[in-house]
Design a protein around this motif. Sequence first.
Motif, short mmCIF file in Angstrom:
data_model
loop_
_atom_site.label_atom_id
_atom_site.label_comp_id
_atom_site.label_asym_id
_atom_site.label_seq_id
_atom_site.Cartn_x
_atom_site.Cartn_y
_atom_site.Cartn_z
N CYS A 1 0.84 -1.20 0.00
CA CYS A 1 0.00 0.00 0.00
C CYS A 1 0.87 1.25 0.00
N VAL A 2 1.90 1.27 0.84
CA VAL A 2 2.80 2.43 0.88
C VAL A 2 3.46 2.60 -0.49
N TRP A 3 3.89 1.50 -1.02
CA TRP A 3 4.56 1.53 -2.32
C TRP A 3 3.66 2.18 -3.38
N ARG A 4 2.42 1.73 -3.41
CA ARG A 4 1.50 2.22 -4.44
C ARG A 4 1.15 3.68 -4.21
N ILE A 5 1.05 4.08 -2.97
CA ILE A 5 0.81 5.50 -2.69
C ILE A 5 1.96 6.32 -3.28
N LEU A 6 3.16 5.85 -3.03
CA LEU A 6 4.32 6.60 -3.53
C LEU A 6 4.34 6.64 -5.06
N GLU A 7 3.86 5.56 -5.67
CA GLU A 7 3.81 5.54 -7.14
C GLU A 7 2.90 6.63 -7.68
N HIS A 8 1.85 6.92 -6.95
CA HIS A 8 0.85 7.85 -7.45
C HIS A 8 0.90 9.22 -6.78
N LEU A 9 1.84 9.38 -5.91
CA LEU A 9 1.87 10.61 -5.12
C LEU A 9 2.26 11.81 -5.98
N THR A 10 1.60 12.92 -5.71
CA THR A 10 1.90 14.14 -6.46
C THR A 10 3.37 14.55 -6.30
N ASP A 11 3.89 15.22 -7.30
CA ASP A 11 5.27 15.68 -7.22
C ASP A 11 5.40 16.95 -6.40
N GLU A 12 4.28 17.66 -6.28
CA GLU A 12 4.34 18.94 -5.55
C GLU A 12 4.03 18.73 -4.08
N LEU A 13 4.91 18.05 -3.42
CA LEU A 13 4.67 17.78 -2.01
C LEU A 13 5.40 18.83 -1.17
N GLN A 14 4.68 19.44 -0.24
CA GLN A 14 5.27 20.46 0.63
C GLN A 14 5.59 19.84 1.97
N SER A 15 6.69 20.26 2.56
CA SER A 15 6.96 19.77 3.90
C SER A 15 5.93 20.39 4.85
N PRO A 16 5.59 19.67 5.93
CA PRO A 16 4.49 20.11 6.78
C PRO A 16 4.68 21.52 7.35
N GLY A 17 5.91 21.90 7.71
CA GLY A 17 6.13 23.23 8.26
C GLY A 17 6.13 24.29 7.19
N GLY A 18 6.14 23.85 5.92
CA GLY A 18 6.12 24.80 4.83
C GLY A 18 7.48 25.45 4.62
N TYR A 19 8.38 25.27 5.56
CA TYR A 19 9.69 25.90 5.42
C TYR A 19 10.68 24.82 5.02
N ASP A 20 11.38 25.04 3.93
CA ASP A 20 12.26 24.01 3.40
C ASP A 20 13.63 24.09 4.04
N VAL A 21 13.94 23.12 4.88
CA VAL A 21 15.23 23.17 5.59
C VAL A 21 16.39 22.76 4.69
N ALA A 22 16.10 22.03 3.63
CA ALA A 22 17.19 21.54 2.77
C ALA A 22 16.76 21.62 1.31
N PRO A 23 16.79 22.82 0.74
CA PRO A 23 16.25 23.01 -0.61
C PRO A 23 16.92 22.11 -1.65
N SER A 24 18.16 21.69 -1.40
CA SER A 24 18.84 20.89 -2.42
C SER A 24 18.34 19.44 -2.42
N TYR A 25 17.54 19.10 -1.46
CA TYR A 25 17.05 17.72 -1.37
C TYR A 25 15.55 17.78 -1.22
N PRO A 26 14.83 17.69 -2.35
CA PRO A 26 13.39 17.92 -2.29
C PRO A 26 12.67 17.01 -1.30
N TYR A 27 11.68 17.57 -0.67
CA TYR A 27 10.90 16.84 0.33
C TYR A 27 10.29 15.58 -0.26
N ARG A 28 9.78 15.71 -1.49
CA ARG A 28 9.16 14.57 -2.17
C ARG A 28 10.14 13.41 -2.27
N GLN A 29 11.36 13.72 -2.62
CA GLN A 29 12.38 12.68 -2.75
C GLN A 29 12.68 12.05 -1.39
#
Length: 710
Positions: free
Chosen positions: A192-220
Amino acid sequence: MKLYPETPIVSLPWLSPRETKALQAAELNTVRDILLRIPRRYEDRRTRGGDIASLASGDTVCLRVHVYSAAWRYSYKRYFEVSAGAEDAPHGARLSLRWFNMPYVSKLLAVGMNLYIYGRVREYAGMLTMTNPDFEVMEDEDAGHRLVVAAMGGPLVPAAELSSSGESVHTGRIVPIYRGVSGMSARSYRSCVWRILEHLTDELQSPGGYDVAPSYPYRQAVQDVHFPAAEETQHKARLRFALEECFLCQFRVAWRRRRSQGRPGQVTAVCDAYMQELLGHLPFRLTAAQQRCVHEIRADMAAPQQMNRLLQGDVGSGKTLVALCAMLLAVGSGKTAAMLAPTQILAEQHYRNFCRLLAHTDVALSLRTAGRADDSDITLDAGLVSDTTPRIIVGTHALLYPANRPANLGLAIVDEQHKFGVQQRESFYAAGENPDILVMTATPIPRTLTLTLYGDLDVSVIDELPANRGEIITAMRRPANMKKIIAFMREQLAEGRQIYIVSPLVEESEKSSRRSAVAELTRWQEIFPDESIGLLHGRLSADDKDTVMAAFHSGETRILVATTVVEVGIDVPNATIMLINDADSFGLSQLHQLRGRIGRGQHKSYCILLSDAKPGEPGHDKLQVMCRTLNGFEIAEEDFRLRGPGDVLGTAQSGLGAVRFPEWLADMRLIHRASRDAAAILERDPQLLLPEHRPLRELVRFEADTRVTG
Ligand code: ADP
Ligand code: MG
C-alpha cells in the motif's frame, strides 16, 4: 490517478474494505497519515552474489532463484516444497524452500519460474533449506519486466499486488519494516505504501512549509525514507526529517524567547533584609556557585522585565536554598512568592523545610495542597486569592491556574521533573501581573535537551556541590561476593552508620528473577538478627511511609530495605551505604538519584552496585559510567548516548509532544543549525508577515494566542 496528502484512504482502489477498516482503526485516515508513519527499521533484502553452495546455515539472505521442481511433501506435517537453484546452473547446488500451512503457495509457484526469496537458511540432514521464505515471483522478463507479487498470509489479490514499475517491493531491495497494523498483513501494508508513492503528487510540501534543505526535495526524501535505494539514502532522508523536526521545534523556542524577552514585569528584589537574615542563621555559607545564581536571579528580579530563568544543578547542589533566597527577595519587596512542586509529597517537604529555616523570622508561610488527592483538584481558599499580605506559598502547579492564582504574586518558582509540559508552562508565563518565573530542573538533563525544552529561558547553573559533602566511593560487585559485603556492612553499623538496601521490585514475581524488597527484608533480618530493619515501598499508605521514614531518620532503624521510593527527597546524612540489587536493571539517572541519598554527611560513603552483568553487556557499560563519575550532567549525557534520546524521554512525559525523529535530540550541531535558521528568519521578519512565512505563522499562532488571552 494522483494522490495528495489529504486524499482519504477510502479512495485508494487497491485496498479491500477489510484493509480500509484496519487502517482507519489504526487512525490512518489519509495518505499523509501513512506517509508520516516512518518504518521502524529496514531489512537489507538485496540479492547477494555468490552461489547456493556458498550459503551457510544461519545466513539470512535474499536470493534470486529458479524453480526446478515443486511438489507436496509429507513428513510429520504436510508442506509444499520447491527445489530451487541458480537459473544458469541446472546441475548446481539446490536449496529446499518449504511452506507449511500455506496451501495457496502451491497455486502460485510452478517449475520454470524465477523468484526472489528472502529468509533464513538452515541445514537439515545435509540439505540447505528455508522455511516459509518471503518471496516474489518474477514474470517472464522478456514480457515487459513485470513482477507478480504473491500475497502471503492473506487472500490473494493478484491485480492489486502488481507493482506497475516492475520493481520488486518486498524482496531484492532494502525493505521497510513497519509497526504492525492489526487486521492487515505486513506485506499488504508495505504494498500500500509503495502504491501510494507511485501515485503521489510531485508537488509535495513539507508540513512546516519551510524548506530546511532546498537541495534535497521533500518529495524525494519521503520516497527515500520508505523505500531507500541504499543504506546512505535512508540515513540522508532521516537526517532531513530530523533537521526539519528540529527546526520546527527550535523555531517555536525562538519565537517564545523573542516574545518573553522584554515583556514587562515587576520590579522586585529591592530589599534583601529577609534574605540576609536567613543567610546569617545558616550553619554554612552559600557556595560560590549558589551566590552567583542568587546574584543572576536578583538582577533579573530587579529589572522591569519579567524574569524567565532556569535554575539547573546536580542532585544535592542546593537549588532549594537558592530558590528560597529568591522568594525572600520577593517578600522583602512586599510581594507574595509561590513555590510549585510536582507532587504533594514534595510540596509538603518543601513547606516543612522552609518553616524550619524561617522559624526565627516573621515571614508568613502557607501550604496549599488538596490533601493527598489528585493535584489538579486543588483550589485556593478565597483568603489567599484576595489577601495581599506578602508571604511564601508552597503548593502544586495547580496554584498558577487562573482561578487559583494568589493575590499580589511577584515570583513563581516551578520545580519541574521535566514531566511538566512546555505548553502548560507557557500559560504560566502570562499569569496575571506577569510574575517573575524561575524554573528548577529536578534532575540534570543533557545540554541538547536543555536547549530544546528550556531554550526560551535564561539559564543559571549551580556547578559545584557544597564542600561539607563526604566522599562517595562507587563499586560494582557480583552477588557472589556477598560475604565480604556483609562483613563491610557490619563494620559500618558498628561505627554507628546507617544503610539503604534498594531492590527493583516490591514483591517476588513469577515473571522476574529480580530481587524484591519484601524478600530482601526476610533475608536481611536473618543476616542481622539484632537490627530492626525498615521496609519502604510505594504500596504502603502515606502514613505508614511517614512512620517508616521517621524511624530511619531518628536512627531507631539503621537498615532500610526499599524500592526506588527512596529516590527523591530523602535526607539522612548518617546513612553511608547504598546497596543496590540488580543495579543494571535501573536507568542511569535513577541510579544517580539513588546514590544522591548518601554522601550527605561528613562521613565517607559507599555505593555498591550488585550485578551479574558481564563486561561488554549494556548493563555493565552503564554501571561503569556510575563508577567513573559523580557528575549528574555527565551521567545524563551518557544515558542519552547509551539508550538513545527516544528511550530516555518517554515523549509523553517530556513535554515535547511526539518526536518522530529523536536522533536530533542528541545532536548539538543540528540544534545549533536549526536555532540559527530560526533566529535569522525572526530577525528578518519578526512578525512573520512575509507570505513565505505563512506556514510558520500558523505554527506559532497557538502560542501567540495563549499570550494574548493568558
Ligand atoms: P537540591 O535541591 O539541589 O537537590 P537541596 O537544596 O535539597 O539540593 O540541598 C541538599 C542539602 O544541602 C540540604 O540539606 C541543604 O540544606 C544543604 N545545603 C544547601 N546549600 C548548602 C551549602 N552551601 N553548604 C552546605 N550545605 C548546603
Ligand atoms: Mg531539592
